[in-house]
Scaffold this active site. Structure first.
Site, PDB file in Angstrom:
ATOM      1  N   ASP A 174      36.983  39.253  37.984  1.00 32.24           N
ATOM      2  CA  ASP A 174      37.166  38.479  36.747  1.00 32.24           C
ATOM      3  C   ASP A 174      38.573  38.733  36.229  1.00 32.24           C
ATOM      4  O   ASP A 174      39.119  39.827  36.445  1.00 32.24           O
ATOM      5  CB  ASP A 174      36.169  38.935  35.662  1.00 32.24           C
ATOM      6  CG  ASP A 174      36.744  40.089  34.827  1.00 32.24           C
ATOM      7  OD1 ASP A 174      36.553  41.256  35.229  1.00 32.24           O
ATOM      8  OD2 ASP A 174      37.423  39.809  33.817  1.00 32.24           O
TER       9      ASP A 174
ATOM     10  N   CYS B 246      42.300  18.766  42.340  1.00 36.74           N
ATOM     11  CA  CYS B 246      41.510  18.907  41.101  1.00 36.74           C
ATOM     12  C   CYS B 246      41.733  17.712  40.179  1.00 36.74           C
ATOM     13  O   CYS B 246      42.652  16.909  40.369  1.00 36.74           O
ATOM     14  CB  CYS B 246      41.878  20.210  40.385  1.00 36.74           C
ATOM     15  SG  CYS B 246      43.372  20.145  39.371  1.00 36.74           S
TER      16      CYS B 246
ATOM     17  N   CYS C 124      46.729  20.207  45.701  1.00 38.81           N
ATOM     18  CA  CYS C 124      45.496  20.424  44.936  1.00 38.81           C
ATOM     19  C   CYS C 124      44.794  19.092  44.681  1.00 38.81           C
ATOM     20  O   CYS C 124      45.443  18.091  44.370  1.00 38.81           O
ATOM     21  CB  CYS C 124      45.847  21.095  43.594  1.00 38.81           C
ATOM     22  SG  CYS C 124      44.399  21.427  42.563  1.00 38.81           S
TER      23      CYS C 124
ATOM     24  N   CYS D 154      45.330  17.390  38.912  1.00 37.87           N
ATOM     25  CA  CYS D 154      46.333  16.986  39.906  1.00 37.87           C
ATOM     26  C   CYS D 154      46.111  15.591  40.442  1.00 37.87           C
ATOM     27  O   CYS D 154      47.040  14.937  40.932  1.00 37.87           O
ATOM     28  CB  CYS D 154      46.361  18.004  41.051  1.00 37.87           C
ATOM     29  SG  CYS D 154      46.979  19.607  40.498  1.00 37.87           S
TER      30      CYS D 154
ATOM     31  N   ASP E 167      30.382  42.216  29.678  1.00 33.37           N
ATOM     32  CA  ASP E 167      30.913  43.561  29.714  1.00 33.37           C
ATOM     33  C   ASP E 167      30.259  44.349  28.589  1.00 33.37           C
ATOM     34  O   ASP E 167      29.716  43.768  27.641  1.00 33.37           O
ATOM     35  CB  ASP E 167      32.439  43.535  29.530  1.00 33.37           C
ATOM     36  CG  ASP E 167      33.051  44.872  29.926  1.00 33.37           C
ATOM     37  OD1 ASP E 167      34.232  45.065  29.674  1.00 33.37           O
ATOM     38  OD2 ASP E 167      32.327  45.719  30.486  1.00 33.37           O
TER      39      ASP E 167
ATOM     40  N   HIS F  28      43.153  23.264  35.932  1.00 32.00           N
ATOM     41  CA  HIS F  28      43.821  23.442  37.231  1.00 32.00           C
ATOM     42  C   HIS F  28      43.835  24.913  37.660  1.00 32.00           C
ATOM     43  O   HIS F  28      43.533  25.250  38.805  1.00 32.00           O
ATOM     44  CB  HIS F  28      45.259  22.913  37.171  1.00 32.00           C
ATOM     45  CG  HIS F  28      46.051  23.330  38.365  1.00 32.00           C
ATOM     46  ND1 HIS F  28      45.944  22.718  39.599  1.00 32.00           N
ATOM     47  CD2 HIS F  28      46.920  24.368  38.538  1.00 32.00           C
ATOM     48  CE1 HIS F  28      46.715  23.337  40.472  1.00 32.00           C
ATOM     49  NE2 HIS F  28      47.320  24.340  39.865  1.00 32.00           N
TER      50      HIS F  28
HETATM   51  C1  LIG Z   1      42.464  43.456  32.598  1.00 26.69           C
HETATM   52  N1  LIG Z   1      42.157  44.683  33.269  1.00 26.69           N
HETATM   53  C2  LIG Z   1      40.970  45.283  33.086  1.00 26.69           C
HETATM   54  N2  LIG Z   1      40.643  46.460  33.637  1.00 26.69           N
HETATM   55  C3  LIG Z   1      39.401  46.749  33.185  1.00 26.69           C
HETATM   56  C4  LIG Z   1      38.588  47.876  33.394  1.00 26.69           C
HETATM   57  C5  LIG Z   1      37.346  47.939  32.736  1.00 26.69           C
HETATM   58  C6  LIG Z   1      36.503  49.120  32.848  1.00 26.69           C
HETATM   59  O1  LIG Z   1      36.835  50.113  33.519  1.00 26.69           O
HETATM   60  N3  LIG Z   1      35.343  49.139  32.167  1.00 26.69           N
HETATM   61  C7  LIG Z   1      34.930  48.066  31.419  1.00 26.69           C
HETATM   62  N4  LIG Z   1      33.739  48.144  30.800  1.00 26.69           N
HETATM   63  N5  LIG Z   1      35.660  46.910  31.299  1.00 26.69           N
HETATM   64  C8  LIG Z   1      36.896  46.865  31.921  1.00 26.69           C
HETATM   65  C9  LIG Z   1      37.719  45.717  31.730  1.00 26.69           C
HETATM   66  C10 LIG Z   1      37.335  44.595  30.780  1.00 26.69           C
HETATM   67  C11 LIG Z   1      36.861  43.386  31.421  1.00 26.69           C
HETATM   68  C12 LIG Z   1      36.352  42.476  30.294  1.00 26.69           C
HETATM   69  O2  LIG Z   1      37.390  42.240  29.332  1.00 26.69           O
HETATM   70  C13 LIG Z   1      37.441  40.866  28.991  1.00 26.69           C
HETATM   71  O3  LIG Z   1      38.621  40.336  29.508  1.00 26.69           O
HETATM   72  C14 LIG Z   1      39.773  40.806  28.817  1.00 26.69           C
HETATM   73  C15 LIG Z   1      36.297  40.193  29.664  1.00 26.69           C
HETATM   74  O4  LIG Z   1      35.251  40.057  28.731  1.00 26.69           O
HETATM   75  C16 LIG Z   1      34.477  38.915  29.038  1.00 26.69           C
HETATM   76  C17 LIG Z   1      35.889  41.143  30.799  1.00 26.69           C
HETATM   77  O5  LIG Z   1      34.464  41.138  30.948  1.00 26.69           O
HETATM   78  C18 LIG Z   1      34.045  41.887  32.094  1.00 26.69           C
HETATM   79  C19 LIG Z   1      38.963  45.693  32.363  1.00 26.69           C
HETATM   80  N6  LIG Z   1      39.951  44.768  32.324  1.00 26.69           N
END
Ligand SMILES: CNc1nc2cc3c(=O)[nH]c(N)nc3c(CC[C@H]3O[C@@H](OC)[C@H](OC)[C@@H]3OC)c2[nH]1
Length: 373
Positions: free
Chosen positions: A267, A307, A305, A310, A93, A336
């Site tokens: 994710d 895994c 499951c 389990c 990110d 798990h």
């Molecule tokens: C939980 N809800 C949620 N809505 C989100 C919305 C956005 C967004 O609009 N723009 C960006 N740039 N990032 C977002 C993110 C963070 C994901 C990252 O945050 C980290 O997880 C917490 C993880 O880093 C490894 C992940 O990597 C892609 C969001 N997380």
């Protein structure tokens, strides 16, 4: 081009797609759930265990790795793949989200964001160019553009100005992109729950002809029906021949409902985070293994499951480990939970192949308990 997407099949009844993404570090089928490894590790899991459970792409985080250990150290190690001994694909990110979610003092300007390091309090500045420089040093296969993920809810005027700036920042990221043949840059569509702004954001980013697109600004506290509505009209705005990634989404029902609306990649920290307090996802809903009722329950976490956890350990044993704060207990619950979501996406892909995704959703929701009022 660093990232290739092959659309294999479009579902007849829904917006779901079966596809395959190929990066310089291998390929993976979509729809896919990507385990989160924020600090260059999927907490408590080894790369071998991640491969064993079927994970081919994991995530790491620019903001966190910039602060600790610093991208220069990772660059010196030869990049994130060699630093963490992971030879599969990595998506990072851009750090924008963490700046807004972790740092209280922040000032957004056209150039970037001034804020305080959430650990030391020192003043920092993150810009589209800096976010690209860090991700370039990390060597991730998929990089996210530097964006603003506004809080939910946000006023229309604020959101409009933010979307327009995020579009300008995406162009800056593209101009600062040093290795387009080795790393793919994904744009992030913003716009909150305003359909015209989502359309504007998608139009601006699609005009940059990037190799993939994320839908951002969701899973930030909005009701699930709002997320589903936004997805319903936003996903189809994105090119069919490119991957669509919904950021931060990972509960089983949200994954299935995102797939049905045309999302390919997901994710979420949910499975790994709840595992560390002893909560497990099972085909019959959530199970809090530290609960006293499992003290003498010698059955597996989930009887359906297969895994490693389990097949080899009981609820009673895992409860004992979690209650005594034994690390191995959290390794077992984490393994798990990740396996559960990776396997769920395999079942979703099979349902798309067999043209029965709608029935699969009904049966899964019923058994998991999502239909309970
Ligand atoms: C939980 N809800 C949620 N809505 C989100 C919305 C956005 C967004 O609009 N723009 C960006 N740039 N990032 C977002 C993110 C963070 C994901 C990252 O945050 C980290 O997880 C917490 C993880 O880093 C490894 C992940 O990597 C892609 C969001 N997380």
């Amino acid at each position: 081009m660093a990232i290739k997407y092959e659309l294999i099949k479009e579902d007849k009844q829904t917006g779901a797609r079966l596809g395959r993404v190929t990066t310089p570090h291998g390929s993976f089928e979509t729809p896919v759930f990507m385990p989160v490894g924020t600090l260059a590790t999927v907490k408590t899991m080894s790369p071998e265990e991640l491969k064993e459970m079927g994970a081919n792409i994991i995530l790491s985080n620019t903001y966190h790795l910039w602060l600790r250990p610093g991208e220069d150290i990772i660059k010196e190690a030869g990049g994130l793949h060699s630093f963490m001994n992971w030879d599969g694909s990595i998506l990072t990110d851009s750090g924008g989200f963490q700046v807004f979610s972790l740092s209280d003092m922040r000032d957004i300007t056209e150039e970037g964001v001034h804020f305080r390091n959430h650990l030391s309090g020192e003043k920092l500045f993150l810009s589209p160019e800096k976010a690209m420089e860090i991700q370039n040093a990390l060597g991730s296969d998929i990089m996210m553009a530097f964006d603003e993920c506004p809080p939910y809810p946000a006023e229309y005027d604020y959101m409009k100005a933010s979307v327009e700036r995020t579009s300008r920042w995406a162009e800056k990221c593209l101009r600062a992109h040093k290795r387009p043949d080795e790393q793919g840059l994904f744009g992030i569509v913003q716009g909150g729950e305003y359909e015209d702004l989502r359309r504007q954001s998608a139009k601006d980013l699609v005009s940059l002809d990037l190799p993939g697109y994320a839908i951002g600004g969701l899973s930030v506290g909005e009701p699930k029906h709002v997320m589903n509505e936004v997805l319903s009209y936003t996903a189809p705005l994105l090119p069919k021949n490119k991957p669509r990634y919904l950021m931060g989404v990972g509960s089983p029902d949200s994954l299935i409902d995102g797939v049905i609306r045309g999302v390919d990649m997901f994710d979420c920290v949910l499975p790994t985070r709840i595992a560390r307090n002893g909560t497990c996802m099972t085909s019959n809903g959530r199970l809090v293994v530290r609960n006293a009722k499992f003290a003498r329950d010698f059955s597996p976490i989930d009887e359906h499951c297969d895994c490693y956890t389990c097949r080899n350990y009981s609820r009673a044993y895992i409860r004992h480990l979690v209650k005594t704060n034994e690390t191995f207990g959290f390794r077992l619950t984490t393994y798990h939970n990740l396996y559960f979501l990776v396997k769920l996406m395999g079942q979703v892909r099979q349902a798309i192949k067999d043209d029965c995704l709608g029935d699969f959703r009904e049966q899964f929701f019923e058994q998991y308990g999502f239909n309970k009022p």
